[in-house]
Design an enzyme around this catalytic site. Sequence first.
Site, PDB file in Angstrom:
ATOM      1  N   TYR A   1       0.715  -1.264   0.093  1.00 57.01           N
ATOM      2  CA  TYR A   1      -0.211  -0.154  -0.116  1.00 57.01           C
ATOM      3  C   TYR A   1       0.940   1.189  -0.082  1.00 57.01           C
ATOM      4  CZ  TYR A   1      -3.622   3.243   2.026  1.00 57.01           C
ATOM      5  OH  TYR A   1      -4.362   4.135   2.359  1.00 57.01           O
TER       6      TYR A   1
ATOM      7  N   LYS B   1       1.089   4.192  -2.777  1.00 59.34           N
ATOM      8  CA  LYS B   1       0.629   5.514  -2.452  1.00 59.34           C
ATOM      9  C   LYS B   1       1.800   6.653  -2.734  1.00 59.34           C
ATOM     10  CE  LYS B   1      -3.562   5.191  -0.870  1.00 59.34           C
ATOM     11  NZ  LYS B   1      -4.644   5.701  -1.862  1.00 59.34           N
TER      12      LYS B   1
HETATM   13  P1  NAI Z   1     -13.255   3.142   1.715  1.00 61.89           P
HETATM   14  O1  NAI Z   1     -12.940   1.603   1.597  1.00 61.89           O
HETATM   15  O2  NAI Z   1     -14.673   3.528   2.170  1.00 61.89           O
HETATM   16  O3  NAI Z   1     -13.180   3.742   0.109  1.00 61.89           O
HETATM   17  C1  NAI Z   1     -12.742   3.049  -0.903  1.00 61.89           C
HETATM   18  C2  NAI Z   1     -13.592   2.844  -2.023  1.00 61.89           C
HETATM   19  O4  NAI Z   1     -12.882   2.543  -3.226  1.00 61.89           O
HETATM   20  C3  NAI Z   1     -14.462   1.678  -1.608  1.00 61.89           C
HETATM   21  O5  NAI Z   1     -15.998   2.257  -1.805  1.00 61.89           O
HETATM   22  C4  NAI Z   1     -14.281   0.689  -2.651  1.00 61.89           C
HETATM   23  O6  NAI Z   1     -15.515  -0.101  -3.041  1.00 61.89           O
HETATM   24  C5  NAI Z   1     -13.720   1.211  -3.845  1.00 61.89           C
HETATM   25  N1  NAI Z   1     -13.032   0.695  -4.524  1.00 61.89           N
HETATM   26  C6  NAI Z   1     -12.102  -0.361  -4.316  1.00 61.89           C
HETATM   27  N2  NAI Z   1     -11.316  -0.863  -5.221  1.00 61.89           N
HETATM   28  C7  NAI Z   1     -11.953  -0.362  -6.318  1.00 61.89           C
HETATM   29  C8  NAI Z   1     -11.788  -0.487  -7.711  1.00 61.89           C
HETATM   30  N3  NAI Z   1     -10.845  -1.436  -8.407  1.00 61.89           N
HETATM   31  N4  NAI Z   1     -12.495   0.340  -8.415  1.00 61.89           N
HETATM   32  C9  NAI Z   1     -13.464   1.165  -8.175  1.00 61.89           C
HETATM   33  N5  NAI Z   1     -13.482   1.315  -6.849  1.00 61.89           N
HETATM   34  C10 NAI Z   1     -12.739   0.534  -5.893  1.00 61.89           C
HETATM   35  O7  NAI Z   1     -11.966   3.612   2.506  1.00 61.89           O
HETATM   36  P2  NAI Z   1     -11.597   5.334   2.402  1.00 61.89           P
HETATM   37  O8  NAI Z   1     -10.886   5.467   3.445  1.00 61.89           O
HETATM   38  O9  NAI Z   1     -12.568   6.219   2.076  1.00 61.89           O
HETATM   39  O10 NAI Z   1     -10.413   5.445   1.303  1.00 61.89           O
HETATM   40  C11 NAI Z   1     -10.524   6.263   0.420  1.00 61.89           C
HETATM   41  C12 NAI Z   1      -9.108   6.377  -0.276  1.00 61.89           C
HETATM   42  O11 NAI Z   1      -8.513   7.054   0.694  1.00 61.89           O
HETATM   43  C13 NAI Z   1      -8.341   5.189  -0.371  1.00 61.89           C
HETATM   44  O12 NAI Z   1      -7.473   5.551  -1.763  1.00 61.89           O
HETATM   45  C14 NAI Z   1      -7.641   5.041   0.843  1.00 61.89           C
HETATM   46  O13 NAI Z   1      -6.349   4.435   0.491  1.00 61.89           O
HETATM   47  C15 NAI Z   1      -7.340   6.495   1.105  1.00 61.89           C
HETATM   48  N6  NAI Z   1      -6.840   6.865   2.296  1.00 61.89           N
HETATM   49  C16 NAI Z   1      -7.733   6.695   3.387  1.00 61.89           C
HETATM   50  C17 NAI Z   1      -7.180   6.846   4.641  1.00 61.89           C
HETATM   51  C18 NAI Z   1      -8.111   6.880   5.632  1.00 61.89           C
HETATM   52  O14 NAI Z   1      -7.703   7.576   6.946  1.00 61.89           O
HETATM   53  N7  NAI Z   1      -9.372   6.619   5.645  1.00 61.89           N
HETATM   54  C19 NAI Z   1      -5.932   7.283   5.164  1.00 61.89           C
HETATM   55  C20 NAI Z   1      -5.024   7.188   3.751  1.00 61.89           C
HETATM   56  C21 NAI Z   1      -5.454   7.094   2.585  1.00 61.89           C
END
Ligand code: NAI
Length: 303
Positions: free
Chosen positions: A166, A170
Site C-alpha cells: 500500500y 501511495k
Molecule cells: P473506503 O473503503 O470507504 O473507500 C474506498 C472505495 O474504493 C470503496 O468504496 C471501494 O468499494 C472502492 N474501490 C475499491 N477498489 C476499487 C476498484 N478497483 N475500482 C473502483 N472502486 C474501488 O475507504 P476510504 O478510507 O474512504 O479510502 C479512500 C481513499 O483514501 C483510498 O485511496 C485510501 O487508500 C485513502 N486513504 C484513506 C485513509 C483514511 O484514513 N481513511 C488514510 C490514507 C489514505
Amino acid sequence: MSEVRFDDRVAIVTGAGGGLGRAHALLLASRGAKVVVNDLGGARDGTGAGTAMSDKVVEEIRAAGGEATANYDGVDTVEGGESIVKTALDAYGKVDILINNAGILRDRAFHNLAPEDWDKVQAVHLRGAFCVTQPALRVMRQNSYGRIVFTTSAAGLFGNFGQTNYGSAKMGLVGLMNVIKIEGQKYSILANTVAPLAASRLTEDIMPPAALEKLVPELVSPIVAYLCSEECTETGSVWSAGGGYYGRVAMVEGKGVFVDPSAGVTIEQVRENWGKIKDMSGAEEFANANAEGMARIFPHLGG
Ligand code: NAI
C-alpha cells in the site's frame, strides 16, 4: 464571501460509493458539479463487486437536488478506466475534475506478503490511477482545463508497519503527480495529492472509537474540493488533511556538500562529511528534476 461553485463542471470521483469518495462526491454535487460516482462495490480487500454502493450515493445526490451518474467499473483495468471516462462523456460531454480515490487494503508484514497481495494493491491504487487518469487527461487536454487529485497516505509518505504494498503504491502516486503537473501545465491541467485521515471501513479497526468519531470524511472533502476549483491554481503538492487539520507535505533537499572528485572520492571522505551530507538546514524544494540538478550538481561540474 463568494461561494466556491462547480456549476457546469463535470467531476469523476473513483471509489465514491462510501467513505471519503462519497463525501467528496456529495460536496462537489452540492456546489453544482455533475458527478460520476464510480465504485466497484466490493469488499475492503478488493474482492467482490456490486452496484448498490454507487447507486446509493447517486440517489443521495439526486435527493439533495444534485446531478450524478453511477459507474461500477474497477479502476484497475484499461477498459475500466476508459469506461469510467466514457460514462462522464456520455452523460455530461466532458471531464473537468478527476478525484482518484478508489482504494483497498491487504496489510501483511513484508516477509509474509503474498505476491498476489502486492499486485492487487498496486493495481488498484497505482495502475488504477494510470488507467483512469490517462483517458481523463486526454479529454482535459482537448478542453485546456483540468483538475486532478490523487489520494496518497501517511503510510507511504512516512511509513507504516505492514503496508509495503500500500505505502509503495501511495508514494508512486506522488511520483505520478509530479510528472503530470509538468505535462499538464500547458493545458491548465493542475494535479495535487491529498493524504487524508478519516474514519472509514479502511480505518475502523485501526484507530480508537473516540478518534474515529472526530475524523469524519467530511472534514477532508473541503480541501479536495478547493483543489478541484477553478480559482485554485496550486499544482504539484501534497496536502495532509484530517479531523480539521490541513497542511502541506513537501519533498525537500538539503544543501549537501561538494567533495572534490578529481582524485576520486573515498568511503572515508563520505564518512568525514556525513554531518554535512545529512544536514537539512537551508533545505529547498524543486519544481522539477532539472531544477534540482541545476541547483545541486551541475554548478560543481565546471565548463
Ligand atoms: P473506503 O473503503 O470507504 O473507500 C474506498 C472505495 O474504493 C470503496 O468504496 C471501494 O468499494 C472502492 N474501490 C475499491 N477498489 C476499487 C476498484 N478497483 N475500482 C473502483 N472502486 C474501488 O475507504 P476510504 O478510507 O474512504 O479510502 C479512500 C481513499 O483514501 C483510498 O485511496 C485510501 O487508500 C485513502 N486513504 C484513506 C485513509 C483514511 O484514513 N481513511 C488514510 C490514507 C489514505
